[in-house]
Structure formats: C-alpha cells, structure tokens
Design a protein around this motif. Structure first.
Motif, PDB file in Angstrom:
ATOM      1  N   TRP A   6       0.751  -1.171  -0.168  1.00 33.09           N
ATOM      2  CA  TRP A   6      -0.271  -0.074  -0.181  1.00 33.09           C
ATOM      3  C   TRP A   6       1.188   1.181  -0.092  1.00 33.09           C
ATOM      4  O   TRP A   6       0.530   2.515  -0.565  1.00 33.09           O
ATOM      5  N   ALA A  38      -9.227   1.571   8.116  1.00 32.61           N
ATOM      6  CA  ALA A  38      -8.548   0.969   7.423  1.00 32.61           C
ATOM      7  C   ALA A  38      -8.268   2.329   5.429  1.00 32.61           C
ATOM      8  O   ALA A  38      -9.285   1.548   4.697  1.00 32.61           O
ATOM      9  N   GLY A  76      -6.883   5.339   5.063  1.00 30.27           N
ATOM     10  CA  GLY A  76      -6.013   6.078   4.595  1.00 30.27           C
ATOM     11  C   GLY A  76      -6.157   6.710   2.726  1.00 30.27           C
ATOM     12  O   GLY A  76      -6.638   6.278   2.895  1.00 30.27           O
ATOM     13  N   GLN A  82     -12.071   9.477   2.279  1.00 35.02           N
ATOM     14  CA  GLN A  82     -12.828   9.747   3.606  1.00 35.02           C
ATOM     15  C   GLN A  82     -12.762  10.441   4.366  1.00 35.02           C
ATOM     16  O   GLN A  82     -13.683  11.145   5.133  1.00 35.02           O
ATOM     17  N   ASP A 100      -4.318   3.417   9.683  1.00 31.90           N
ATOM     18  CA  ASP A 100      -4.088   2.980   8.429  1.00 31.90           C
ATOM     19  C   ASP A 100      -2.866   2.294   9.092  1.00 31.90           C
ATOM     20  O   ASP A 100      -2.240   2.653   9.343  1.00 31.90           O
ATOM     21  N   LEU A 101      -2.552   1.278   7.722  1.00 25.21           N
ATOM     22  CA  LEU A 101      -1.454   0.179   8.158  1.00 25.21           C
ATOM     23  C   LEU A 101      -0.337   1.434   7.384  1.00 25.21           C
ATOM     24  O   LEU A 101       0.938   0.921   7.800  1.00 25.21           O
ATOM     25  N   SER A 102      -0.476   1.945   6.742  1.00 22.21           N
ATOM     26  CA  SER A 102       0.359   2.168   5.599  1.00 22.21           C
ATOM     27  C   SER A 102       0.652   4.061   5.738  1.00 22.21           C
ATOM     28  O   SER A 102       0.047   4.885   5.713  1.00 22.21           O
ATOM     29  N   MET A 125      -0.398   6.059   2.444  1.00 21.96           N
ATOM     30  CA  MET A 125      -1.605   6.278   2.033  1.00 21.96           C
ATOM     31  C   MET A 125      -1.646   7.658   3.562  1.00 21.96           C
ATOM     32  O   MET A 125      -3.059   8.177   3.532  1.00 21.96           O
ATOM     33  N   SER A 175      -3.212  -1.581  12.666  1.00 20.23           N
ATOM     34  CA  SER A 175      -3.862  -2.404  12.237  1.00 20.23           C
ATOM     35  C   SER A 175      -5.086  -2.406  13.090  1.00 20.23           C
ATOM     36  O   SER A 175      -5.172  -1.771  13.609  1.00 20.23           O
ATOM     37  N   MET A 176      -6.141  -2.880  11.257  1.00 16.39           N
ATOM     38  CA  MET A 176      -7.711  -2.797  11.939  1.00 16.39           C
ATOM     39  C   MET A 176      -7.478  -3.473  13.515  1.00 16.39           C
ATOM     40  O   MET A 176      -8.971  -3.247  13.760  1.00 16.39           O
ATOM     41  N   VAL A 197     -13.107  -1.314   1.729  1.00 16.16           N
ATOM     42  CA  VAL A 197     -12.893  -2.319   1.327  1.00 16.16           C
ATOM     43  C   VAL A 197     -11.059  -2.848   1.714  1.00 16.16           C
ATOM     44  O   VAL A 197     -10.510  -1.902   1.833  1.00 16.16           O
ATOM     45  N   TYR A 236      -7.244  -7.976   4.209  1.00 18.34           N
ATOM     46  CA  TYR A 236      -6.006  -8.313   4.228  1.00 18.34           C
ATOM     47  C   TYR A 236      -5.721  -8.383   5.936  1.00 18.34           C
ATOM     48  O   TYR A 236      -4.625  -8.828   6.508  1.00 18.34           O
TER      49      TYR A 236
END
Ligand SMILES: C[S@@+](CC[C@H](N)C(=O)[O-])C[C@H]1O[C@@H](n2cnc3c(N)ncnc32)[C@H](O)[C@@H]1O
Length: 267
Positions: free
Chosen positions: A11, A56, A58, A62, A77-79, A82, A103-104, A122, A126
């Motif tokens: 990502w 999740a 990023g 939104q 978000d993990l990235s 992002m 992480s979510m 979505v 992951y």
C-alpha cells in the motif's frame, strides 16, 4: 515477511505511485461531501461535531469528506504513505485530521465508546481473522453508533480464471484458509498484497455476534453489458465483487459494563 509487512509495503507503493485507490477527494466532491460519501442515506443528515473513525481508510478521500462536513476525524491505516495523503490534504484544506498508524484489529490507541461512526472501505481482505477486528470496532463505538463497511464477496475471491467458453471458474474452495493463491484472473485483487477470503458467516455473522446489529445490506452493481469479456464489468455480470453493510452498535447493558470493569481491575 509477515502479511502485515507485505500489505504495508504494497500500500505504500500504491500510494507513492498514484494508484486509483489513493485518490484524494476533489474540490467538486468537497462541495457535497455527504452525498458523495453516502448515496444510500445511511448517515444522519449532518455529521458536524460527530467523532468519525475512518478505518483502514488512508488516502485522503473519506477523511477529507467527513472533515469538510464538520466531523472530528481519526484515520487508522497500516500504510504511512496512505496516511501521508490524509495529512497533506488536511493541511492543504485547513482541516484537522488525526492519523494513527495501526492495524485495524488492534486499536489500543483509541478509547472505549469514543466514536459515533466507524466507516471502513474494502480492507477486511488484508487480515486473516475478523473476530479481533470486530471486537475492537464494537469497543470504540458508542452505544447506537453507526458502522458502515464494504467488503470483497467470497465468491469473487474464489474465481481463478475464465475458461475457453468465457465462463468464470471457481478455482478456490469456499472453506479455503490462509493467504489466497495467485490467480490468472486478478480483477479486484491488488497485485503484491496478501489477501484472505472471508465467508459470509465471518463477514456478516461475525459482525452480528460482536454486538453490531445489521440494518441494511447492498451489493454494488458492477455489471457492464457492453464490456468486453476481458473487462471487469463483464465479470461483474456473473459475480458481484462487493457487499456493503450498515450496522449499529447494540447498546451496552449494565452487565456488559460491570464485566468490563471487573476484567480491567482484576489484578
Ligand atoms: C482499498 S484501500 C482503502 C482506502 C481508500 N481510501 C478507499 O477509499 O478505497 C485499503 C486500505 O487498507 C489498508 N490496510 C491494509 N491492511 C491493513 C491493516 N491490517 N490495518 C489497517 N489498514 C490496513 C491499506 O493501507 C489501504 O489504505
């Protein structure tokens, strides 16, 4: 490398190379943010002053739209790439957007019962196990808080290829566990990411079992009757790629709260 590191790296790369999924909100979208975010009327008439978690999520889409509509926005978000888009767009537009790299399924930085809305695009594909993620969402949502989410449909993840008669072949078993194998037909897959199939039992049942009551469910239509057989719109005629859900946090009972405080205070 573990799946989270792989997905974080993937990502980061998608964000850094201007992927369609890292598309920030446009000026035109910002003029009617709630209509753009919510064509189904699932959100309240105003979100001004509400605490919104973009989970999740990023990429500066939104988060910017909710912030423009007056919400207090947190993005998880993990990235980092992002999230950098959320920060950049927030600063550019003079919006206050809080970003958290996590992480979510582990939202320890967020307080109990602190959000009115959780909005998750979505992304459940992951992680392998949705149970801890749903428990975290239910923990951070206020009583009656709204949870809006979109997920990949299991049947779509099962497709491996198109045969010589242009029929879509179910090459992955419904009860497949572990990372999804690489497929010839990789529509609706992000190349390089590690993805998992989630059955409806996990996606819908798991949410209901985590004290979030389903209020509506839609299957966004991606069928295109003019599309060539190689196009994802042709595939969309046979298998819906996504499912969207609106749910609401079931109010906690006194017993729920006392169980939780016992758990917290028991030495
Ligand atoms: C399809 S994108 C969603 C963002 C985009 N704004 C959108 O509207 O589609 C999926 C997001 O999930 C994030 N992601 C992947 N694994 C994650 C995890 N374990 N925890 C949190 N975010 C994760 C990715 O970094 C990516 O930003």
């Amino acid at each position: 490398m573990d799946y989270k590191s792989i997905n974080r790296q993937t990502w980061n790369q998608l964000a850094d190379t201007g992927s369609l999924f890292a598309r920030v909100a446009t000026d035109e979208e910002c003029r009617k943010p709630l209509t753009v975010l919510d064509g189904r009327g699932w959100l309240p008439p105003t979100v001004a002053g509400l605490n919104v978690l973009c989970l999740a999520s990023g990429g500066g889409w939104q988060s910017v739209l909710y912030a423009v509509a007056g919400a207090n926005v947190t993005v998880v978000d993990l990235s980092e790439s992002m999230l950098a888009l959320d920060q950049r767009e927030g600063q550019r537009r003079g919006l206050n957007i809080r970003t958290v790299q996590a992480s979510m399924d582990d939202l320890r930085e967020l307080s109990d019962e602190s959000f009115d809305i959780v909005h998750q695009p979505v992304s459940t594909c992951y992680i392998p196990d949705l149970v801890p993620m749903y428990a975290e969402i239910a923990r951070v949502l206020k009583d009656n808080g709204i949870y809006i989410s979109q997920h990949k449909q299991p049947a779509s993840a099962q497709i491996s290829h198109r045969n010589e008669r242009h029929q879509f072949v179910i090459g992955v078993e419904y009860y497949h566990t572990g990372p999804l194998p690489k497929q010839i037909d990789d529509a609706y897959r992000e190349s390089g990411a590690t993805e998992y199939l989630h059955r409806l039992d996990e996606l819908i049942g798991g949410m209901c079992r985590s004290n979030m009551a389903l209020e509506d469910l839609r299957e966004p239509m991606r069928a295109d009757y003019k599309a060539a057989v190689t196009h994802y719109g042709y595939r969309g005629r046979f298998v819906p790629p996504y499912v969207r859900m609106k749910a609401r946090r079931v109010p906690r009972t006194d017993a729920d709260r006392s169980t939780r405080s016992e758990t917290i205070w028991t030495p």
